[in-house]
Design a protein around this motif. Structure first.
Motif, PDB file in Angstrom:
ATOM      1  N   ASP A  43      30.799   7.993  13.895  1.00 58.44           N
ATOM      2  CA  ASP A  43      30.283   6.821  14.603  1.00 58.44           C
ATOM      3  C   ASP A  43      31.419   6.062  15.286  1.00 58.44           C
ATOM      4  O   ASP A  43      31.617   4.868  15.063  1.00 58.44           O
ATOM      5  N   SER A  71      28.159   2.417  16.650  1.00 59.48           N
ATOM      6  CA  SER A  71      26.878   1.691  16.633  1.00 59.48           C
ATOM      7  C   SER A  71      26.880   0.567  15.617  1.00 59.48           C
ATOM      8  O   SER A  71      26.005  -0.294  15.642  1.00 59.48           O
ATOM      9  N   GLY A  72      27.825   0.619  14.703  1.00 60.48           N
ATOM     10  CA  GLY A  72      27.969  -0.474  13.746  1.00 60.48           C
ATOM     11  C   GLY A  72      27.206  -0.317  12.453  1.00 60.48           C
ATOM     12  O   GLY A  72      27.286  -1.179  11.582  1.00 60.48           O
ATOM     13  N   TRP A  73      26.453   0.792  12.280  1.00 60.07           N
ATOM     14  CA  TRP A  73      25.677   0.957  11.044  1.00 60.07           C
ATOM     15  C   TRP A  73      25.291   2.430  10.899  1.00 60.07           C
ATOM     16  O   TRP A  73      25.306   3.179  11.885  1.00 60.07           O
ATOM     17  N   ALA A  76      21.988   4.965  13.331  1.00 59.17           N
ATOM     18  CA  ALA A  76      22.086   5.777  14.541  1.00 59.17           C
ATOM     19  C   ALA A  76      22.728   7.141  14.269  1.00 59.17           C
ATOM     20  O   ALA A  76      22.209   8.166  14.741  1.00 59.17           O
ATOM     21  N   GLU A 172      18.358   1.376  14.323  1.00 58.73           N
ATOM     22  CA  GLU A 172      19.723   1.587  14.801  1.00 58.73           C
ATOM     23  C   GLU A 172      20.425   0.265  15.060  1.00 58.73           C
ATOM     24  O   GLU A 172      19.800  -0.781  15.199  1.00 58.73           O
ATOM     25  N   GLY A 173      21.754   0.360  15.136  1.00 55.71           N
ATOM     26  CA  GLY A 173      22.581  -0.820  15.321  1.00 55.71           C
ATOM     27  C   GLY A 173      22.891  -1.469  13.987  1.00 55.71           C
ATOM     28  O   GLY A 173      22.612  -0.912  12.916  1.00 55.71           O
ATOM     29  N   PRO A 174      23.492  -2.650  14.009  1.00 53.51           N
ATOM     30  CA  PRO A 174      23.831  -3.350  12.751  1.00 53.51           C
ATOM     31  C   PRO A 174      22.578  -3.919  12.097  1.00 53.51           C
ATOM     32  O   PRO A 174      22.337  -5.126  12.111  1.00 53.51           O
ATOM     33  N   TRP A 175      21.787  -3.019  11.519  1.00 56.58           N
ATOM     34  CA  TRP A 175      20.461  -3.362  10.979  1.00 56.58           C
ATOM     35  C   TRP A 175      20.501  -3.120   9.470  1.00 56.58           C
ATOM     36  O   TRP A 175      20.245  -2.004   9.008  1.00 56.58           O
ATOM     37  N   GLU A 178      18.345  -0.773   6.513  1.00 56.62           N
ATOM     38  CA  GLU A 178      17.784   0.357   7.253  1.00 56.62           C
ATOM     39  C   GLU A 178      17.310   1.464   6.307  1.00 56.62           C
ATOM     40  O   GLU A 178      16.354   2.188   6.619  1.00 56.62           O
ATOM     41  N   ARG A 221      23.936 -11.661  12.287  1.00 55.16           N
ATOM     42  CA  ARG A 221      23.949 -10.533  13.220  1.00 55.16           C
ATOM     43  C   ARG A 221      23.248  -9.324  12.623  1.00 55.16           C
ATOM     44  O   ARG A 221      22.699  -8.489  13.338  1.00 55.16           O
ATOM     45  N   HIS A 222      23.258  -9.210  11.298  1.00 55.37           N
ATOM     46  CA  HIS A 222      22.650  -8.056  10.646  1.00 55.37           C
ATOM     47  C   HIS A 222      21.163  -8.261  10.376  1.00 55.37           C
ATOM     48  O   HIS A 222      20.480  -7.321   9.985  1.00 55.37           O
TER      49      HIS A 222
END
Length: 644
Positions: A43, A71-73, A76, A172-175, A178, A221-222
């Motif tokens: 990533d 992607s930060g997490w 993805a 996807e992303g900083p989620w 997940e 942000r998360h």
């Protein structure tokens, strides 16, 4: 070319050395290398992780490496890995964890045999307590088995066709959360879910740099709270609503409410964090609880948890802190009685209960035909001035015994169950206790297989009134002393003892303990006598017939000896020495390493062992004469004729 049975998907980001530590467990699987593939997805690492991955792939044809911008997490890269997967099943692994050597083979066979959409493999961990979900292997179940909600990490095996049919994807992303989103969706859609509990499949390891602990969990942000709301709605959309506290929807939501909501109100979090930050979390949890969770979820909580929920939903942060301070002081207590060996099992009677901070048992008080929480526990907590009713003292209450392999972080469950009951204490008071019997079989405990060589600590887990504790199983023995006599099980010595902290432990195959010093007193009292073997009444044995080999000294000579089950149905082990001993005639002490007192005495004549005697054996007046003639050929011939 063999079909690909399993695709292992590993998201990585700035992993460094942990890639190299994880890789051998992925590449050394018992499943043939041409029947599975390992798909690494980088990533956007900025360190040397990609170089390390390419080196691994160069030496292993079944390894792929794919890259993408950061992607930060993990969501993805996992999705990208699924798009490249060719396996019949998909197994997710984190880059700093490990698989058991036979994990893929066993999981795949279990999945195919049961036609499962999802398979949960037994997890071992250095970070979390054991989950009773993995107490028994389950061939097939559905989400109706709400214990599945104890395991919400993605480290499972999923049928690829099932994933594709239902369009299952990770956010996807900083989620954050997940994994809960993906796994709960899979549970709700799966027609058949299996649990493999008799083999440690996945090792969730704690990194020495703490890098795999989720950090900044509540960073806006998360989206922690909005994501949690999304998962709650996903479960509600997939299950019928009901006011019954035991309805499926409420049982599934209980896990989210207990872990993600009530954690903001209880120890250690509410007492550990800065008050200003924790108040903010408290208010966010309160808003979500009121808006999204049906009242039946709260009503189905045990007494202390229901009080936490009441304080939360009334916005009483200070009251929640006061309750947390009281509950933090509550400890679990264990008692062990009658520890002994029976039929090759270590057996004991076990009782568990809870103690208040002052060391007194936590009591329930009967008044006006109802039961109330111990007044000392809730004193000063707002809303409890008239007491707090315990509507059902057994609500979600349970207790279990677990055995931890100290070397491997594996948790195993002994046979037998603990029963939760109320024990009257007079004057309208009672305490809630869990009691039952420990049945620890060293030859079957590890998923039907023998325990590995090593030290195995015995623990108990209790969940009573909404208070849960892991507690060492302790007794009245002296720390460091033997807890019961040794036993010969499956050709190995099993030595129970109390650790330095007073916990019951079992040393299998003399990993740290040794037969000898703990049994010196019993050995000295042995008055037995045998020709070339000697019963050791202080060593229990099974009827397996498999000898244990050990080194003994006979005077200055070191020889190989054996311990074998006796002819008394395996109740007693027997020491057996070689027939030929290169020693002068006489009576020689038989000893063990690190033990001064003799275990036995060997009577030798002309290099032949005539008999073994216990240290306390009373010699008859004719012993010297018998010793003198015992090796005479004519005497032996007469004895054989008399025997016939």
């Amino acid at each position: 070319m063999p079909r690909v049975k399993v695709s292992v998907i590993v998201p990585v980001y700035n992993t460094g050395k942990y890639v190299d530590e994880c890789a051998p467990s992925l590449l050394g699987q018992s499943l043939p290398a041409d029947e599975y593939e390992v798909i690494y997805v980088d990533d956007g690492s900025t360190d040397d992780t990609l170089t390390r991955l390419e080196k691994i792939a160069a030496g292993h044809p079944n390894v792929q490496v794919h890259t993408q911008p950061n992607s930060g997490w993990p969501g993805a890269p996992r999705n990208l890995g699924m798009r490249h997967a060719k396996g019949e099943y998909i197994q997710f692994v984190d880059h700093d964890d490990m698989l058991g050597p036979e994990a893929l083979e066993r999981l795949y066979e279990h999945a195919r045999r049961n036609d499962a959409d999802v398979v949960l493999g037994k997890m071992s961990s250095t970070m979390v307590r054991p989950r009773r979900l993995f107490r028994h292997t389950v061939d097939a179940c559905t989400i109706e088995n709400d214990e599945l909600m104890q395991s919400m990490s993605p480290h499972k095996m999923f049928r690829r066709a099932f994933v594709e049919e239902h369009g299952l994807q990770f956010p996807e992303g900083p989620w954050i959360l997940e994994d809960l989103a993906f796994v709960s969706a899979a549970y709700l859609k799966a027609e058949r879910i299996s649990v493999l509990a008799d083999y440690p499949c996945y090792y969730w390891m704690k990194r020495d740099d703490g890098g795999n602990n989720t950090q900044h969990r509540f960073n806006p942000r998360h989206g922690f709270w909005s994501n949690c709301r999304t998962i709650v709605r996903q479960i509600k959309d997939g299950t019928p609503p009901s006011g019954d506290v035991d309805a499926l929807q409420n049982r599934l939501l209980h896990r989210l409410y207990h872990v993600e909501i009530l954690s903001r109100t209880r120890e250690p979090e509410i007492l550990r964090e800065e008050p200003a930050e924790q108040r903010e979390r408290f208010e966010a949890a309160r808003k979500l609880a009121i808006e999204e969770f049906p009242a039946a979820v709260r009503e189905g909580l045990p007494a202390v948890s229901r009080l936490r929920a009441e304080l939360l939903e009334h916005g009483d942060f200070d009251g929640a802190v006061a309750l947390a301070e009281r509950v933090r002081e509550v400890k679990a207590r264990s008692a062990v009685d009658g520890l002994r060996w029976e039929d090759g099992m270590l057996v004991a009677d076990v009782t568990l209960d809870l103690l208040r901070g002052d060391g007194e048992p936590l009591m329930l008080v009967e008044r006006d035909g109802k039961r109330w929480l111990d007044p000392e526990l809730v004193a000063g907590v707002p809303g409890t001035e008239d007491g707090w009713e315990v509507r059902d003292p057994f609500r979600l209450a349970y207790a279990e015994l677990v055995v931890k392999d100290r070397d491997r972080e594996d948790w195993w469950y002994p046979e037998g169950d603990l029963e939760v009951r109320l024990e009257p204490h007079g004057e309208g008071r009672s305490r809630i206790v869990a009691s039952g019997r420990l049945l620890l079989d060293p030859e079957r405990l590890a998923g039907g297989r023998p325990l590995e060589r090593g030290v195995h600590d015995v623990w108990a887990y209790v969940q009573l009134l909404g208070i849960d504790r892991m507690v060492r199983l302790t007794g009245d023995g002296t720390p460091g002393a033997p807890a019961a006599g040794p036993a010969l099980t499956g050709g190995r010595l099993a030595l129970p003892y109390w650790t330095g902290s007073g916990q019951l432990a079992l040393d299998v195959d003399q990993r740290q303990r040794r037969l000898g010093s703990d049994t010196a007193g019993a050995a000295a009292a042995n008055s037995g006598r045998g020709e070339r073997s000697l019963p050791l009444p202080y060593v229990a044995a099974t009827a397996s017939g498999v000898p244990a080999r050990l080194k003994v000294t006979v005077s200055a000579l070191t020889v190989d000896a054996e311990l074998v089950p006796g002819e008394d149905g395996g109740a007693t082990a027997v020491l057996r020495l070689p027939a030929r001993l290169k020693l002068p005639a006489g009576r020689h002490p038989v000893g063990l390493p690190k033990t001064d007192a003799p275990l036995a005495y060997a009577v030798v004549r002309d290099g032949t062992l005539l008999r073994l005697e216990g240290p306390a054996h009373a010699a008859g007046t004719g012993r010297r004469l018998l010793d003198a003639v015992a090796d005479n050929r004519q005497v032996r011939r007469v004895r054989r004729r008399l025997g016939r």
